[in-house]
Motif scaffolding. Structure first.
Motif, PDB file in Angstrom:
ATOM      1  N   GLY A   6      45.841   0.415  -6.128  1.00  0.00           N
ATOM      2  CA  GLY A   6      45.325   1.584  -5.412  1.00  0.00           C
ATOM      3  C   GLY A   6      46.441   2.502  -4.949  1.00  0.00           C
ATOM      4  N   ASP A  10      47.427   6.440  -6.117  1.00  0.00           N
ATOM      5  CA  ASP A  10      47.724   7.531  -5.173  1.00  0.00           C
ATOM      6  C   ASP A  10      49.079   8.161  -5.467  1.00  0.00           C
ATOM      7  OD1 ASP A  10      45.304   7.129  -3.887  1.00  0.00           O
ATOM      8  OD2 ASP A  10      46.176   5.875  -2.303  1.00  0.00           O
ATOM      9  N   GLU A  75      47.740   9.740   6.036  1.00  0.00           N
ATOM     10  CA  GLU A  75      46.608  10.648   6.250  1.00  0.00           C
ATOM     11  C   GLU A  75      46.914  12.050   5.739  1.00  0.00           C
ATOM     12  OE1 GLU A  75      43.498   9.931   7.277  1.00  0.00           O
ATOM     13  OE2 GLU A  75      44.089   7.829   7.341  1.00  0.00           O
ATOM     14  N   LYS A  78      46.850  11.991   1.906  1.00  0.00           N
ATOM     15  CA  LYS A  78      45.484  11.828   1.428  1.00  0.00           C
ATOM     16  C   LYS A  78      44.763  13.176   1.330  1.00  0.00           C
ATOM     17  CE  LYS A  78      43.211   8.635   3.637  1.00  0.00           C
ATOM     18  NZ  LYS A  78      42.316   7.931   4.587  1.00  0.00           N
ATOM     19  N   ARG A 139      38.112   3.656  -7.185  1.00  0.00           N
ATOM     20  CA  ARG A 139      38.977   3.933  -6.029  1.00  0.00           C
ATOM     21  C   ARG A 139      38.273   4.863  -5.039  1.00  0.00           C
ATOM     22  NH1 ARG A 139      43.023   2.335  -2.781  1.00  0.00           N
ATOM     23  NH2 ARG A 139      44.382   4.024  -2.213  1.00  0.00           N
ATOM     24  N   ASP A 140      37.611   5.888  -5.552  1.00  0.00           N
ATOM     25  CA  ASP A 140      36.907   6.836  -4.689  1.00  0.00           C
ATOM     26  C   ASP A 140      35.716   6.208  -3.980  1.00  0.00           C
ATOM     27  OD1 ASP A 140      38.730   8.754  -5.441  1.00  0.00           O
ATOM     28  OD2 ASP A 140      37.387   9.737  -6.883  1.00  0.00           O
ATOM     29  N   GLN A 141      35.130   5.186  -4.589  1.00  0.00           N
ATOM     30  CA  GLN A 141      33.977   4.510  -3.993  1.00  0.00           C
ATOM     31  C   GLN A 141      34.384   3.352  -3.088  1.00  0.00           C
ATOM     32  OE1 GLN A 141      31.550   3.513  -7.362  1.00  0.00           O
ATOM     33  NE2 GLN A 141      31.130   5.648  -7.848  1.00  0.00           N
ATOM     34  N   GLY A 142      35.692   3.185  -2.860  1.00  0.00           N
ATOM     35  CA  GLY A 142      36.167   2.172  -1.934  1.00  0.00           C
ATOM     36  C   GLY A 142      36.277   0.778  -2.518  1.00  0.00           C
ATOM     37  N   ALA A 143      36.549   0.673  -3.801  1.00  0.00           N
ATOM     38  CA  ALA A 143      36.688  -0.635  -4.447  1.00  0.00           C
ATOM     39  C   ALA A 143      37.862  -1.403  -3.852  1.00  0.00           C
ATOM     40  CB  ALA A 143      36.890  -0.468  -5.948  1.00  0.00           C
ATOM     41  N   THR A 144      37.734  -2.713  -3.852  1.00  0.00           N
ATOM     42  CA  THR A 144      38.820  -3.567  -3.368  1.00  0.00           C
ATOM     43  C   THR A 144      39.939  -3.606  -4.410  1.00  0.00           C
ATOM     44  OG1 THR A 144      37.920  -5.577  -4.378  1.00  0.00           O
ATOM     45  CG2 THR A 144      37.172  -5.029  -2.124  1.00  0.00           C
ATOM     46  N   GLU A 145      41.076  -4.110  -3.998  1.00  0.00           N
ATOM     47  CA  GLU A 145      42.214  -4.240  -4.912  1.00  0.00           C
ATOM     48  C   GLU A 145      41.846  -5.130  -6.098  1.00  0.00           C
ATOM     49  OE1 GLU A 145      46.056  -3.632  -6.427  1.00  0.00           O
ATOM     50  OE2 GLU A 145      44.905  -2.535  -4.934  1.00  0.00           O
TER      51      GLU A 145
END
Length: 185
Positions: A6, A10, A75, A78, A139-145
């Motif tokens: 992740g 970024d 932040e 991001k 990644r955008d949907q908050g998936a785990t590593e």
């Protein structure tokens, strides 16, 4: 130091920036307040008091604690240059794809009764846009590593180990013990 997939995604998007993000704590705080539309929202995002945010803006506090400095920088990055970030994502997901460079343990499970014990490999492999799209969406949907690593393992399995479906069709790739991973667009 082990990098996460992740974080690597970024960093790859940050390379598309045309201007550097603000460096000083005061400039970073001003940017966050502007983006989040108020000191209260900025304080909530950083986990500090509203008064602390106001002190940074006035220049009364110049050097944040190490952990707070990292949160502020994260932040800001991001939210920095969102249009360029979106453009880079779109290009990777529709035409260019991504390149995954990793050093990790790869093991395999194939047809019943056949296995190949995992071994440490250094792989540098281009993945097609469909895999870039899957990684960015997750990644955008908050998936785990681990979910991101599973998607990367499927992509590496398809392109590197199964040669885009031309061989070893039943081969399942196990991607573990990641020592380093880096993504480039």
């Amino acid at each position: 130091m082990v990098s996460s997939l992740g974080d690597s995604l970024d960093r790859a998007l940050e390379k598309a920036f045309t201007r550097p993000a603000p460096k000083s704590a005061r400039a970073q705080m001003k940017y966050l307040v502007k983006q989040l539309k108020g000191t209260k929202a900025a304080a909530a995002a950083l986990g500090v008091s509203q008064r602390t945010v106001e002190r940074y803006i006035k220049g009364q506090i110049k050097r944040p604690r190490h952990d707070l400095a990292a949160r502020i920088e994260r932040e800001v990055k991001k939210r920095w240059q969102p249009q360029l970030r979106a453009k880079a994502k779109k290009a990777a997901a529709t035409s260019t794809g991504i390149v995954v460079t990793t050093r990790a343990r790869f093991g395999f499970t194939a047809a019943p009764g056949t296995t190949d014990d995992g071994r440490l490999r250094h792989i540098n492999q281009a993945l097609s846009p469909q895999w870039a799209q899957k990684l960015f969406d997750a990644r955008d949907q908050g998936a785990t590593e681990q979910q991101l690593l599973d998607i990367a393992a499927q992509g590496l399995g398809h392109h590197y180990f199964r040669d885009n479906g031309r061989r070893a069709r039943d081969l399942d790739v196990e991607f573990t013990d990641v020592q380093e991973i880096d993504i480039t667009l």
